[in-house]
Write a protein that holds these residues in place. Sequence first.
Motif, PDB file in Angstrom:
ATOM      1  N   MET A   1       0.846  -1.168   0.000  1.00 17.66           N
ATOM      2  CA  MET A   1       0.000   0.000   0.000  1.00 17.66           C
ATOM      3  C   MET A   1       0.896   1.238   0.000  1.00 17.66           C
ATOM      4  O   MET A   1       1.908   1.285   0.693  1.00 17.66           O
ATOM      5  N   ILE A   2       0.528   2.203  -0.800  1.00 26.03           N
ATOM      6  CA  ILE A   2       1.242   3.481  -0.825  1.00 26.03           C
ATOM      7  C   ILE A   2       0.275   4.555  -0.336  1.00 26.03           C
ATOM      8  O   ILE A   2      -0.846   4.668  -0.834  1.00 26.03           O
ATOM      9  N   ILE A   3       0.722   5.323   0.643  1.00 25.69           N
ATOM     10  CA  ILE A   3      -0.051   6.472   1.126  1.00 25.69           C
ATOM     11  C   ILE A   3       0.719   7.708   0.702  1.00 25.69           C
ATOM     12  O   ILE A   3       1.845   7.920   1.140  1.00 25.69           O
ATOM     13  N   TRP A   4       0.131   8.501  -0.164  1.00 23.36           N
ATOM     14  CA  TRP A   4       0.788   9.703  -0.674  1.00 23.36           C
ATOM     15  C   TRP A   4       0.239  10.884   0.109  1.00 23.36           C
ATOM     16  O   TRP A   4      -0.964  11.151   0.092  1.00 23.36           O
ATOM     17  N   ILE A   5       1.117  11.596   0.795  1.00 24.27           N
ATOM     18  CA  ILE A   5       0.699  12.755   1.589  1.00 24.27           C
ATOM     19  C   ILE A   5       1.146  14.005   0.852  1.00 24.27           C
ATOM     20  O   ILE A   5       2.333  14.186   0.599  1.00 24.27           O
ATOM     21  N   ASN A   6       0.216  14.851   0.521  1.00 20.45           N
ATOM     22  CA  ASN A   6       0.503  16.064  -0.227  1.00 20.45           C
ATOM     23  C   ASN A   6       0.023  17.267   0.576  1.00 20.45           C
ATOM     24  O   ASN A   6      -0.924  17.172   1.343  1.00 20.45           O
ATOM     25  N   GLY A   7       0.692  18.393   0.409  1.00 18.70           N
ATOM     26  CA  GLY A   7       0.268  19.600   1.091  1.00 18.70           C
ATOM     27  C   GLY A   7       1.319  20.685   0.983  1.00 18.70           C
ATOM     28  O   GLY A   7       2.384  20.489   0.422  1.00 18.70           O
ATOM     29  N   PRO A   8       1.033  21.848   1.538  1.00 20.19           N
ATOM     30  CA  PRO A   8       1.945  22.987   1.434  1.00 20.19           C
ATOM     31  C   PRO A   8       3.193  22.808   2.309  1.00 20.19           C
ATOM     32  O   PRO A   8       3.213  21.991   3.227  1.00 20.19           O
ATOM     33  N   PHE A   9       4.203  23.601   2.008  1.00 18.31           N
ATOM     34  CA  PHE A   9       5.407  23.618   2.832  1.00 18.31           C
ATOM     35  C   PHE A   9       5.012  23.972   4.261  1.00 18.31           C
ATOM     36  O   PHE A   9       4.213  24.879   4.489  1.00 18.31           O
ATOM     37  N   GLY A  10       5.542  23.230   5.218  1.00 23.35           N
ATOM     38  CA  GLY A  10       5.261  23.515   6.617  1.00 23.35           C
ATOM     39  C   GLY A  10       3.901  23.034   7.095  1.00 23.35           C
ATOM     40  O   GLY A  10       3.470  23.386   8.194  1.00 23.35           O
ATOM     41  N   GLY A  11       3.243  22.217   6.294  1.00 26.72           N
ATOM     42  CA  GLY A  11       1.899  21.765   6.652  1.00 26.72           C
ATOM     43  C   GLY A  11       1.840  20.545   7.561  1.00 26.72           C
ATOM     44  O   GLY A  11       0.764  20.119   7.939  1.00 26.72           O
ATOM     45  N   GLY A  12       2.993  19.963   7.888  1.00 25.53           N
ATOM     46  CA  GLY A  12       3.016  18.823   8.797  1.00 25.53           C
ATOM     47  C   GLY A  12       3.101  17.465   8.120  1.00 25.53           C
ATOM     48  O   GLY A  12       2.855  16.435   8.753  1.00 25.53           O
ATOM     49  N   LYS A  13       3.459  17.432   6.836  1.00 21.75           N
ATOM     50  CA  LYS A  13       3.544  16.165   6.110  1.00 21.75           C
ATOM     51  C   LYS A  13       4.581  15.231   6.730  1.00 21.75           C
ATOM     52  O   LYS A  13       4.311  14.041   6.914  1.00 21.75           O
TER      53      LYS A  13
END
Length: 75
Positions: free
Chosen positions: A1-13
Amino acid sequence: MIIWINGPFGGGKTTLSNILVSLMPNSVIFDPEQIGFIIHKTVPESRTEDFQNFPMWREHVILFAKNLEQQFEKN
């Protein structure tokens, strides 16, 4: 399983990724940004733009993810 976490810089990824890895045995963090750093260091024309827009980055992220998945299937 692949979980791709996307979001802005500094967003807690990264924080979220570390929490998930601690809760999921035999999991790893694959940060596609690392591939971008390699491309920037080795492909001069990539230094003029965001590596996410560089076709080589997209191709290698997919290749690496597929190979990583295959490696886990072997174990």
